[in-house]
Design a protein around this motif. Structure first.
Motif, PDB file in Angstrom:
ATOM      1  N   LEU A 215     -54.416  -4.618  34.853  1.00  0.00           N
ATOM      2  CA  LEU A 215     -54.494  -3.696  33.721  1.00  0.00           C
ATOM      3  C   LEU A 215     -54.624  -4.428  32.392  1.00  0.00           C
ATOM      4  O   LEU A 215     -54.957  -3.810  31.379  1.00  0.00           O
ATOM      5  CB  LEU A 215     -53.251  -2.796  33.686  1.00  0.00           C
ATOM      6  N   ASP A 216     -54.316  -5.715  32.382  1.00  0.00           N
ATOM      7  CA  ASP A 216     -54.386  -6.523  31.159  1.00  0.00           C
ATOM      8  C   ASP A 216     -53.533  -5.910  30.048  1.00  0.00           C
ATOM      9  O   ASP A 216     -54.001  -5.666  28.930  1.00  0.00           O
ATOM     10  CB  ASP A 216     -55.837  -6.664  30.696  1.00  0.00           C
ATOM     11  N   LEU A 217     -52.280  -5.656  30.367  1.00  0.00           N
ATOM     12  CA  LEU A 217     -51.360  -5.023  29.425  1.00  0.00           C
ATOM     13  C   LEU A 217     -50.896  -6.008  28.364  1.00  0.00           C
ATOM     14  O   LEU A 217     -50.918  -7.222  28.559  1.00  0.00           O
ATOM     15  CB  LEU A 217     -50.142  -4.476  30.176  1.00  0.00           C
ATOM     16  N   ASP A 218     -50.440  -5.460  27.232  1.00  0.00           N
ATOM     17  CA  ASP A 218     -49.819  -6.300  26.210  1.00  0.00           C
ATOM     18  C   ASP A 218     -48.467  -6.808  26.682  1.00  0.00           C
ATOM     19  O   ASP A 218     -48.018  -7.884  26.279  1.00  0.00           O
ATOM     20  CB  ASP A 218     -49.646  -5.514  24.904  1.00  0.00           C
ATOM     21  N   ALA A 219     -47.794  -6.029  27.525  1.00  0.00           N
ATOM     22  CA  ALA A 219     -46.496  -6.428  28.063  1.00  0.00           C
ATOM     23  C   ALA A 219     -46.645  -7.641  28.965  1.00  0.00           C
ATOM     24  O   ALA A 219     -47.696  -7.847  29.595  1.00  0.00           O
ATOM     25  CB  ALA A 219     -45.858  -5.276  28.844  1.00  0.00           C
ATOM     26  N   CYS A 220     -45.602  -8.444  29.035  1.00  0.00           N
ATOM     27  CA  CYS A 220     -45.537  -9.561  29.981  1.00  0.00           C
ATOM     28  C   CYS A 220     -45.242  -8.984  31.364  1.00  0.00           C
ATOM     29  O   CYS A 220     -44.237  -8.294  31.550  1.00  0.00           O
ATOM     30  CB  CYS A 220     -44.436 -10.531  29.555  1.00  0.00           C
ATOM     31  N   VAL A 221     -46.114  -9.214  32.341  1.00  0.00           N
ATOM     32  CA  VAL A 221     -45.953  -8.669  33.693  1.00  0.00           C
ATOM     33  C   VAL A 221     -45.414  -9.772  34.608  1.00  0.00           C
ATOM     34  O   VAL A 221     -45.982 -10.873  34.665  1.00  0.00           O
ATOM     35  CB  VAL A 221     -47.277  -8.124  34.238  1.00  0.00           C
ATOM     36  N   THR A 222     -44.341  -9.460  35.326  1.00  0.00           N
ATOM     37  CA  THR A 222     -43.634 -10.486  36.089  1.00  0.00           C
ATOM     38  C   THR A 222     -43.357 -10.048  37.519  1.00  0.00           C
ATOM     39  O   THR A 222     -43.508  -8.874  37.873  1.00  0.00           O
ATOM     40  CB  THR A 222     -42.286 -10.814  35.423  1.00  0.00           C
ATOM     41  N   SER A 223     -42.931 -11.016  38.323  1.00  0.00           N
ATOM     42  CA  SER A 223     -42.511 -10.762  39.697  1.00  0.00           C
ATOM     43  C   SER A 223     -41.127 -11.354  39.913  1.00  0.00           C
ATOM     44  O   SER A 223     -40.787 -12.402  39.352  1.00  0.00           O
ATOM     45  CB  SER A 223     -43.485 -11.389  40.693  1.00  0.00           C
ATOM     46  N   PHE A 224     -40.340 -10.688  40.723  1.00  0.00           N
ATOM     47  CA  PHE A 224     -39.013 -11.162  41.125  1.00  0.00           C
ATOM     48  C   PHE A 224     -39.178 -12.193  42.243  1.00  0.00           C
ATOM     49  O   PHE A 224     -39.973 -11.988  43.164  1.00  0.00           O
ATOM     50  CB  PHE A 224     -38.189  -9.972  41.599  1.00  0.00           C
ATOM     51  N   CYS A 225     -38.454 -13.296  42.155  1.00  0.00           N
ATOM     52  CA  CYS A 225     -38.543 -14.354  43.172  1.00  0.00           C
ATOM     53  C   CYS A 225     -37.147 -14.776  43.609  1.00  0.00           C
ATOM     54  O   CYS A 225     -36.254 -14.953  42.776  1.00  0.00           O
ATOM     55  CB  CYS A 225     -39.266 -15.589  42.621  1.00  0.00           C
ATOM     56  N   ARG A 226     -37.003 -14.954  44.898  1.00  0.00           N
ATOM     57  CA  ARG A 226     -35.776 -15.576  45.398  1.00  0.00           C
ATOM     58  C   ARG A 226     -35.842 -17.070  45.095  1.00  0.00           C
ATOM     59  O   ARG A 226     -36.861 -17.583  44.641  1.00  0.00           O
ATOM     60  CB  ARG A 226     -35.646 -15.340  46.901  1.00  0.00           C
TER      61      ARG A 226
END
Length: 510
Positions: free
Chosen positions: A76-87
């Motif tokens: 989506l190329d959002l202004d928000a920082c998009v992240t993933s949860f990692c163990r």
């Protein structure tokens, strides 16, 4: 207006506080909630409109389907920082990289219970592994936040050492996590103050003790500049701290702005619809009753001064004020509601109408707009010809595609139409719209179903609120058949809305 600030204000108004939304990850871990890629995209877009700083899109290690969903959000190329949860595993970081995320949240054990019993490692090895993971993630140009899992039950000296190790290894920020909703504001403030001396710190609080917002505010007061939240407080067990509650508390009490407040209600409605988790009516900020007044004293005061019984204007969070009808309704509320529907009545008639509304409420009924208008017509002697009347309804759902046929009387003219839908109710509503034509442009604002009796012959009550041309009406109908109850309620609501304008309906669309 925000509350008056005191000299002892714990959160100053010029603080820069961001919100991290984890509805798509921690919120989805609520029992019974599972989001498709399209649904994650819809929620992510709504979060972007609200101005949320960081969106945790999911946990890439969950599976291929989850990675596709995360990738849809990053696309989506959002202004928000998009992240993933990692163990605390390098393979999790690799999977997150495959999704083209901006950053990762690396969760590492912080309490003895999690270090020794859950992960089965030593305190020293945990420090070394954390440093290696952070270095690996930053070497791949990821924004990194390290979360000390179960931090509220950790030894604070060790928690400080662990988070310091993460920052020394290159982490962008660290996070104090009350993973099981265990602690109170004093412990939270103590832990966060120590971590804030090391570097940027976030707070991740749960609501198991009903202290989610309290602990989040305590963390901000102690130096946290980011709060992890979920929309509507979704999450495991009692849920995470609610994004909307943190946002309005910081704005109203401390004059600290975190996002676009007027987007909060639409955001809450989208998440509720997509997840199937209904909003409790008494939920702060976004519950149905948050700006609804029934008590005669409260209604009268609100009509005189809209700040009399509300901490802030409903428009602040994208809401509207409502006057409810019931046993506590007074004359002022009745008069205001009648005026809203264009019904004229003198003082004596209003008094009698109010008395009858109270009698209906005393029977345990929720008094709808249609009930009020019917009472008003009886008291004032005003006869009203129906614009729309339901003559016949047939619905089937045994085949591949649910279908329905409808026969209506519209301004004295009989109209017949059919429709299909995802279920018999949806098909019947489609048929009603087809029969009425394009001028029947009312929107269904809310739809509630409640079982009134038990057993195989249970009666259900369907309550709908419909809106047309900035006018709304609520109607409830009870039937043994949910489809008939739904259609009858909607037709009655449409009849009231169309009667208000008394405009000639266009012929049904061909």
């Amino acid at each position: 207006m925000p509350v008056t600030h005191s000299a002892e204000q714990t959160i100053v108004s010029d603080r820069d506080v961001k919100l991290l939304d984890t509805t798509l990850r921690d919120g989805e871990q609520a029992p019974g909630v599972s989001l498709s890629p399209d649904e994650k995209v819809e929620i992510a877009r709504a979060l972007e409109r609200a101005g949320v700083a960081v969106i945790e899109a999911g946990s890439a290690c969950t599976g291929a389907g989850e990675r596709r969903a995360i990738s849809r959000v990053t696309d989506l190329d959002l202004d928000a920082c998009v992240t993933s949860f990692c163990r605390g595993m390098q393979t999790d970081v690799d999977l997150a990289l495959d999704c083209d995320v901006d950053g990762v949240h690396v969760v590492v054990p912080a309490s003895d219970r999690h270090i020794e019993d859950k992960v089965g490692t030593s305190h020293e090895d945990n420090l070394a592994t954390t440093a290696e993971l952070v270095e690996y993630a930053t070497d791949h140009d990821l924004w990194v936040e390290v979360i000390g899992e179960d931090g509220s039950r950790a030894d604070l000296d060790y928690l400080e050492e662990l988070m310091g190790t993460a920052l020394d290894a290159g982490a962008d920020r660290i996070c104090f996590a009350d993973t099981v909703g265990h602690t109170g504001p004093e412990r939270t403030a103590d832990a966060v103050a120590r971590l804030a001396d090391l570097g940027p710190v976030s707070a991740h609080t749960h609501d198991d003790l009903g202290l989610g917002v309290t602990n989040a505010l305590a963390a901000v007061a102690a130096g946290a500049d980011m709060v992890h939240c979920t929309v509507n407080g979704l999450g495991e067990r009692a849920g995470n701290v609610s994004l909307e509650e943190v946002a309005i508390a910081l704005s109203h009490v401390y004059d600290v702005e975190t996002l676009e407040l007027e987007e909060l209600y639409d955001l809450a409605q989208i998440v509720s619809r997509v997840t199937g988790v209904q909003l409790p009516p008494n939920k702060a900020v976004i519950g149905e009753n948050a700006f609804t007044h029934e008590s005669g004293i409260h209604t009268d005061g609100t009509l005189k001064d809209d700040k009399m019984y509300e901490p802030y204007a409903p428009e602040t969070v994208g809401r509207e004020r409502r006057l409810a009808l019931g046993k506590h309704t007074g004359r002022a509320g009745v008069a205001a509601t009648l005026e809203e529907h264009g019904v004229e009545a003198d003082d004596d008639e209003i008094a009698e109408i109010a008395e009858r509304v109270t009698e209906l409420g005393d029977r345990g009924r929720r008094v709808t707009d249609a009930d009020l208008l019917a009472v008003a017509e009886d008291v004032t002697g005003e006869d009203r010809d129906r614009v729309v009347d339901l003559l016949d309804l047939t619905a089937t759902s045994g085949g591949a595609v649910p279908t329905a046929s409808i026969r209506l009387e519209v301004d004295g003219e009989e109209r017949v139409a059919s429709g299909t839908g995802s279920g018999p109710v949806d098909a019947a509503v489609s048929a009603v719209r087809e029969a009425l034509g394009s001028r029947a442009d009312a929107e269904l604002e809310s739809y509630h179903v409640d079982a009134v009796t038990g057993g195989t012959d249970a009666v259900v009550t369907v309550e709908v609120t419909m809106v047309r041309n900035d006018r709304s009406v609520t109607v409830a109908r009870s039937e043994a058949d949910i489809t008939r109850a739904s259609v009858t309620a909607m037709v009655d609501a449409l009849d009231r809305l169309l009667a208000a304008d008394r405009e000639s309906l266009a012929p049904a669309d061909d």
